[in-house]
Design a protein around this motif. Structure first.
Motif, PDB file in Angstrom:
ATOM      1  N   VAL A 186       0.839  -1.194   0.000  1.00  0.00           N
ATOM      2  CA  VAL A 186       0.000   0.000   0.000  1.00  0.00           C
ATOM      3  C   VAL A 186       0.875   1.245   0.000  1.00  0.00           C
ATOM      4  CG1 VAL A 186      -1.800   1.258   1.264  1.00  0.00           C
ATOM      5  CG2 VAL A 186      -1.763  -1.235   1.316  1.00  0.00           C
ATOM      6  N   ILE A 187       0.475   2.213  -0.813  1.00  0.00           N
ATOM      7  CA  ILE A 187       1.104   3.528  -0.767  1.00  0.00           C
ATOM      8  C   ILE A 187       0.004   4.537  -0.455  1.00  0.00           C
ATOM      9  CG2 ILE A 187       2.977   2.920  -2.323  1.00  0.00           C
ATOM     10  CD1 ILE A 187       1.538   4.453  -4.540  1.00  0.00           C
ATOM     11  N   TYR A 188       0.411   5.665   0.108  1.00  0.00           N
ATOM     12  CA  TYR A 188      -0.543   6.688   0.504  1.00  0.00           C
ATOM     13  C   TYR A 188      -0.261   7.992  -0.233  1.00  0.00           C
ATOM     14  CZ  TYR A 188      -1.615   3.424   4.197  1.00  0.00           C
ATOM     15  OH  TYR A 188      -1.977   2.293   4.879  1.00  0.00           O
ATOM     16  N   ILE A 189      -1.351   8.613  -0.670  1.00  0.00           N
ATOM     17  CA  ILE A 189      -1.249   9.880  -1.388  1.00  0.00           C
ATOM     18  C   ILE A 189      -2.011  10.934  -0.602  1.00  0.00           C
ATOM     19  CG2 ILE A 189      -1.877  11.088  -3.504  1.00  0.00           C
ATOM     20  CD1 ILE A 189      -1.578   8.384  -4.943  1.00  0.00           C
ATOM     21  N   GLN A 190      -1.384  12.076  -0.413  1.00  0.00           N
ATOM     22  CA  GLN A 190      -2.021  13.205   0.258  1.00  0.00           C
ATOM     23  C   GLN A 190      -2.655  14.082  -0.832  1.00  0.00           C
ATOM     24  OE1 GLN A 190      -3.750  14.938   2.450  1.00  0.00           O
ATOM     25  NE2 GLN A 190      -2.225  14.353   3.958  1.00  0.00           N
ATOM     26  N   PRO A 191      -3.990  14.041  -0.983  1.00  0.00           N
ATOM     27  CA  PRO A 191      -4.653  14.777  -2.070  1.00  0.00           C
ATOM     28  C   PRO A 191      -4.404  16.281  -2.050  1.00  0.00           C
ATOM     29  CG  PRO A 191      -6.198  13.291  -1.011  1.00  0.00           C
ATOM     30  CD  PRO A 191      -4.947  13.288  -0.187  1.00  0.00           C
ATOM     31  N   SER A 192      -4.205  16.855  -0.885  1.00  0.00           N
ATOM     32  CA  SER A 192      -4.017  18.300  -0.819  1.00  0.00           C
ATOM     33  C   SER A 192      -2.579  18.725  -1.118  1.00  0.00           C
ATOM     34  CB  SER A 192      -4.455  18.826   0.549  1.00  0.00           C
ATOM     35  OG  SER A 192      -3.704  18.212   1.566  1.00  0.00           O
ATOM     36  N   ASP A 193      -1.704  17.777  -1.408  1.00  0.00           N
ATOM     37  CA  ASP A 193      -0.327  18.091  -1.788  1.00  0.00           C
ATOM     38  C   ASP A 193      -0.306  18.340  -3.299  1.00  0.00           C
ATOM     39  OD1 ASP A 193       2.341  18.289  -2.351  1.00  0.00           O
ATOM     40  OD2 ASP A 193       2.866  16.279  -1.632  1.00  0.00           O
ATOM     41  N   PHE A 194      -0.535  19.597  -3.667  1.00  0.00           N
ATOM     42  CA  PHE A 194      -0.654  19.913  -5.092  1.00  0.00           C
ATOM     43  C   PHE A 194       0.672  19.821  -5.837  1.00  0.00           C
ATOM     44  CE2 PHE A 194      -4.273  22.107  -3.114  1.00  0.00           C
ATOM     45  CZ  PHE A 194      -5.277  21.398  -3.741  1.00  0.00           C
ATOM     46  N   ASN A 195       1.775  19.824  -5.122  1.00  0.00           N
ATOM     47  CA  ASN A 195       3.076  19.709  -5.770  1.00  0.00           C
ATOM     48  C   ASN A 195       3.419  18.278  -6.170  1.00  0.00           C
ATOM     49  OD1 ASN A 195       3.652  22.437  -5.701  1.00  0.00           O
ATOM     50  ND2 ASN A 195       4.573  22.322  -3.682  1.00  0.00           N
ATOM     51  N   ILE A 196       2.615  17.318  -5.750  1.00  0.00           N
ATOM     52  CA  ILE A 196       2.922  15.917  -6.060  1.00  0.00           C
ATOM     53  C   ILE A 196       2.912  15.680  -7.570  1.00  0.00           C
ATOM     54  CG2 ILE A 196       0.589  14.964  -5.861  1.00  0.00           C
ATOM     55  CD1 ILE A 196       1.947  12.581  -4.326  1.00  0.00           C
ATOM     56  N   LYS A 197       1.991  16.332  -8.279  1.00  0.00           N
ATOM     57  CA  LYS A 197       1.958  16.174  -9.741  1.00  0.00           C
ATOM     58  C   LYS A 197       3.239  16.701 -10.378  1.00  0.00           C
ATOM     59  CE  LYS A 197      -1.494  17.831 -11.921  1.00  0.00           C
ATOM     60  NZ  LYS A 197      -2.717  18.459 -12.421  1.00  0.00           N
ATOM     61  N   ILE A 198       3.700  17.838  -9.875  1.00  0.00           N
ATOM     62  CA  ILE A 198       4.928  18.436 -10.407  1.00  0.00           C
ATOM     63  C   ILE A 198       6.106  17.508 -10.136  1.00  0.00           C
ATOM     64  CG2 ILE A 198       6.538  20.372 -10.162  1.00  0.00           C
ATOM     65  CD1 ILE A 198       3.976  22.061  -9.434  1.00  0.00           C
TER      66      ILE A 198
END
Length: 140
Positions: free
Chosen positions: A22-34
């Motif tokens: 399992v991996i976790y993604i923080q949706p409010s981390d807008f820099n993740i796409k960058i």
């Protein structure tokens, strides 16, 4: 041992349906796409740069593969700001060739980037709704 639960909004994604991976993604981390786009570019450049390297000995080959493995894992971990390489790749090399002709890290990035975009879009809409709700009373 006591436990506290804090809903930090992270979304869990399993790898190949395996509840142990399992991996976790923080949706409010807008820099993740960058960071994902940057890592994808860095890995593709690394693969191109090293494609024609031909180690002369078995020892050179082992060193080369170890360095490539570390670089790919580093780039993947930078996307998420924690060790996701372990649940994603396990003991396998990120450069392991798959049956579709791609290497493991390429297949992962092609699968995760669209998920990151969906999650980010959902978070953006949620924030926009919350802002509209609270700013509406000041628009008068």
């Amino acid at each position: 041992m006591k436990n506290i639960s804090i809903d930090d909004g992270r979304e869990a994604i399993t790898i190949n349906g395996d509840p142990e991976r399992v991996i976790y993604i923080q949706p409010s981390d807008f820099n993740i796409k960058i960071r994902a786009q940057e890592a994808q570019k860095n890995i593709q450049e690394y693969i191109k740069k090293t494609k024609n390297i031909k180690p002369k000995t078995v020892a050179d080959c082992i060193i080369f593969l170890d360095e490539a493995d570390k670089e790919c894992r580093k780039q993947i971990n930078l996307i998420f700001n924690y060790d996701v390489s372990t649940p994603v790749f396990g003991a396998c090399s990120p450069l392991m060739p798959l049956s579709n002709g791609k290497v493991y890290v390429e297949a992962f990035l092609e699968a995760i980037v669209p998920e990151l975009e969906k999650i980010s879009k959902k978070a953006t809409l949620s924030i926009e709704r919350r802002i509209a709700k609270h700013s509406g009373k000041y628009d008068k």
